[in-house]
Design a protein around this motif. Structure first.
Motif, PDB file in Angstrom:
ATOM      1  N   HIS A  83     116.912  75.277  25.651  1.00  0.00           N
ATOM      2  CA  HIS A  83     116.808  76.207  26.767  1.00  0.00           C
ATOM      3  C   HIS A  83     116.311  74.408  27.603  1.00  0.00           C
ATOM      4  O   HIS A  83     114.452  74.053  27.521  1.00  0.00           O
ATOM      5  N   VAL A  84     116.433  74.594  28.747  1.00  0.00           N
ATOM      6  CA  VAL A  84     116.293  73.130  29.681  1.00  0.00           C
ATOM      7  C   VAL A  84     116.747  73.933  30.793  1.00  0.00           C
ATOM      8  O   VAL A  84     117.523  74.268  31.243  1.00  0.00           O
ATOM      9  N   VAL A  85     115.920  72.610  32.001  1.00  0.00           N
ATOM     10  CA  VAL A  85     116.191  72.676  33.048  1.00  0.00           C
ATOM     11  C   VAL A  85     116.191  71.317  33.292  1.00  0.00           C
ATOM     12  O   VAL A  85     115.634  70.359  32.678  1.00  0.00           O
ATOM     13  N   PHE A  86     117.047  70.921  34.328  1.00  0.00           N
ATOM     14  CA  PHE A  86     117.377  69.116  34.582  1.00  0.00           C
ATOM     15  C   PHE A  86     116.274  69.031  35.897  1.00  0.00           C
ATOM     16  O   PHE A  86     116.200  69.429  36.718  1.00  0.00           O
ATOM     17  N   SER A  87     116.307  67.630  35.632  1.00  0.00           N
ATOM     18  CA  SER A  87     115.604  67.001  37.017  1.00  0.00           C
ATOM     19  C   SER A  87     116.500  66.064  37.354  1.00  0.00           C
ATOM     20  O   SER A  87     117.044  65.540  36.757  1.00  0.00           O
ATOM     21  N   PHE A  88     117.023  66.136  38.617  1.00  0.00           N
ATOM     22  CA  PHE A  88     118.145  65.645  39.610  1.00  0.00           C
ATOM     23  C   PHE A  88     117.255  64.065  39.329  1.00  0.00           C
ATOM     24  O   PHE A  88     118.051  63.316  39.418  1.00  0.00           O
ATOM     25  N   LEU A  89     116.118  63.474  39.524  1.00  0.00           N
ATOM     26  CA  LEU A  89     115.652  62.730  39.158  1.00  0.00           C
ATOM     27  C   LEU A  89     115.799  61.951  38.225  1.00  0.00           C
ATOM     28  O   LEU A  89     114.362  62.816  37.513  1.00  0.00           O
ATOM     29  N   PRO A  90     115.663  60.962  36.996  1.00  0.00           N
ATOM     30  CA  PRO A  90     116.118  61.144  35.887  1.00  0.00           C
ATOM     31  C   PRO A  90     114.089  59.758  35.836  1.00  0.00           C
ATOM     32  O   PRO A  90     113.685  59.461  36.771  1.00  0.00           O
ATOM     33  N   VAL A  91     113.386  60.091  34.585  1.00  0.00           N
ATOM     34  CA  VAL A  91     112.288  59.893  34.495  1.00  0.00           C
ATOM     35  C   VAL A  91     112.414  58.642  33.418  1.00  0.00           C
ATOM     36  O   VAL A  91     112.759  58.619  31.711  1.00  0.00           O
ATOM     37  N   CYS A  92     112.937  57.062  33.221  1.00  0.00           N
ATOM     38  CA  CYS A  92     112.762  56.460  31.951  1.00  0.00           C
ATOM     39  C   CYS A  92     111.533  56.030  31.215  1.00  0.00           C
ATOM     40  O   CYS A  92     111.271  55.964  30.507  1.00  0.00           O
ATOM     41  N   PHE A 162     116.875  81.621  33.560  1.00  0.00           N
ATOM     42  CA  PHE A 162     117.798  80.351  34.137  1.00  0.00           C
ATOM     43  C   PHE A 162     117.719  80.114  35.420  1.00  0.00           C
ATOM     44  O   PHE A 162     117.519  79.623  36.013  1.00  0.00           O
ATOM     45  N   GLU A 163     118.562  82.062  36.282  1.00  0.00           N
ATOM     46  CA  GLU A 163     118.600  81.360  37.122  1.00  0.00           C
ATOM     47  C   GLU A 163     116.693  81.026  38.032  1.00  0.00           C
ATOM     48  O   GLU A 163     117.232  80.128  39.024  1.00  0.00           O
ATOM     49  N   SER A 164     115.710  81.651  37.973  1.00  0.00           N
ATOM     50  CA  SER A 164     114.673  81.119  38.077  1.00  0.00           C
ATOM     51  C   SER A 164     113.930  79.477  37.510  1.00  0.00           C
ATOM     52  O   SER A 164     113.765  79.012  38.514  1.00  0.00           O
ATOM     53  N   ALA A 165     115.044  79.314  36.954  1.00  0.00           N
ATOM     54  CA  ALA A 165     114.076  78.224  36.107  1.00  0.00           C
ATOM     55  C   ALA A 165     114.489  77.319  36.596  1.00  0.00           C
ATOM     56  O   ALA A 165     114.343  75.705  37.016  1.00  0.00           O
ATOM     57  N   CYS A 166     116.291  76.981  36.802  1.00  0.00           N
ATOM     58  CA  CYS A 166     116.751  76.270  37.290  1.00  0.00           C
ATOM     59  C   CYS A 166     116.459  75.786  38.929  1.00  0.00           C
ATOM     60  O   CYS A 166     116.349  74.278  39.577  1.00  0.00           O
TER      61      CYS A 166
END
Length: 372
Positions: A83-92, A162-166
């Motif tokens: 299960h994953v959440v997306f960070s709208f900013l990537p982290v290189c 998922f709804e809260s995590a997002c």
């Protein structure tokens, strides 16, 4: 493979639900079956034309969570079923800013609005009738399935809804961090939060959790003022003038320690009023993104110099996504951070335009698209 997605063909425009072709997964990527995606004002900026993406058509949406279905070569820390959440900013993890502990300023973030892949500018993973389709923030979360860089995906405890995590992928971290990180709220501070929507309500929570003695919400919509009082605000007013006067009344005329401007479409005057509301040496934090076509400002410069005030920009709440998102979700699990009550409406993907209409009408704190 096809994916149903909300596609924007022009700006201003309206989202269309279309079937798009997904390219085969490549190295460093994961394919995710979406479970929930938050409706954020940042997406609406592109829909109404305040901002223009680098390509049309484009799938918008940058706040989301789901389950990994496929993992590309070279991905080591994520697996099918995670299960994953997306960070709208990537982290290189490699650029100057990541190396100095400022992940929210990662160099890859410069490509957010281009719609292309972060690692391969000018390339895309979606197409329509043979033509490329972009994905906002290299995510495009308003789709049933997405192919994203592993740099944008953060593994979470599968017990978390998922709804809260997002919500932690943008709104929570942006608001909470604006108070705790950018506003440097400390115990006994007096804090004003201007605009109590999906971002501002988390600034309220952050300020309260940091120990502020007064958290003053400014919001013209009555039910949102009442909501803020339930989630940590100590006082709530209709206008910034009332809030600023009250802040001065409890600080011997000095003013608030910080003002967090989380209005959806702020003007220069809003920022100026926030700056005027804080004390000597105080901080005004600019969070909301205005219309990029409008260049305005109404700031008393003597407030900056003679009163040593600070005007502080705040991107994603100056957060560190790889550590802050798991930390915020851990707080949620301990009952210290309220995420569930932030969701005031749920929509199907086909009803997404109604969701944004409700957002602009002030009917939602946070609306969420729920996928099957």
């Amino acid at each position: 493979m096809l994916t149903r997605a909300a596609v924007l063909r022009s700006s201003p425009g309206e989202l269309e639900i279309l079937d798009l072709e997904m390219a085969p997964i490549q190295a460093g990527e994961v394919r995710v079956k979406m479970k929930a995606a938050g409706l954020c004002h940042s997406d609406d900026h592109f829909i109404v034309g305040d901002q223009v993406p680098g390509i049309f058509p484009i799938v918008v949406g940058h706040e989301g969570a789901g389950i990994i279905e496929e993992v590309g070569p070279g991905v080591r820390d994520l697996a099918v079923g995670d299960h994953v959440v997306f960070s709208f900013l990537p982290v290189c993890g490699r650029c100057k800013w990541c190396a100095q502990g400022m992940q929210n300023l990662c160099n890859l973030g410069a490509l957010l609005a281009t719609g292309s892949r972060f690692e391969e500018p000018g390339t895309y993973r979606l197409s329509l009738d043979g033509e490329p389709v972009g994905a906002l923030a290299s995510l495009g979360t308003f789709a049933e399935r997405v192919t994203v860089s592993a740099l944008s995906a953060i593994k979470i405890d599968p017990s978390i809804p998922f709804e809260s995590a997002c919500l932690t992928g943008c709104g929570v971290g942006t608001g909470w961090g604006a108070a705790v990180n950018s506003g440097e709220v400390r115990p006994d501070d007096v804090v004003i939060v201007m605009g109590v929507g999906g971002i501002g309500i988390n600034a309220v929570q952050g300020a309260a959790q940091a120990g502020a003695r007064a958290v003053i919400a400014v919001e013209p919509v009555e039910w949102k003022r009442e909501f803020a009082l339930k989630l940590g605000a100590t006082h709530a007013f209709d206008t910034i003038e009332e809030a600023a006067d009250f802040g001065r009344s409890i600080t011997d005329g000095q003013g608030a320690d910080s003002a967090i401007v989380t209005i959806g479409i702020p003007t220069g005057r809003d920022i100026g009023q926030g700056l005027e509301a804080v004390r000597k040496g105080g901080i005004c934090v600019a969070v909301g993104i205005g219309d990029t076509h409008v260049k305005d400002g109404d700031i008393e410069l003597h407030h900056l110099v003679l009163m040593q005030k600070r005007l502080q920009g705040s991107l994603f709440g100056q957060s560190h996504p790889t550590s802050d998102i798991p930390a915020q979700l851990a707080m949620y699990q301990r009952g210290q951070l309220n995420l569930d009550d932030l969701i005031t409406a749920r929509y199907r993907l086909d009803d997404i335009n109604q969701g944004f209409a409700d957002l602009k009408a002030g009917k939602n704190m946070r609306g969420v698209i729920v996928f099957d």
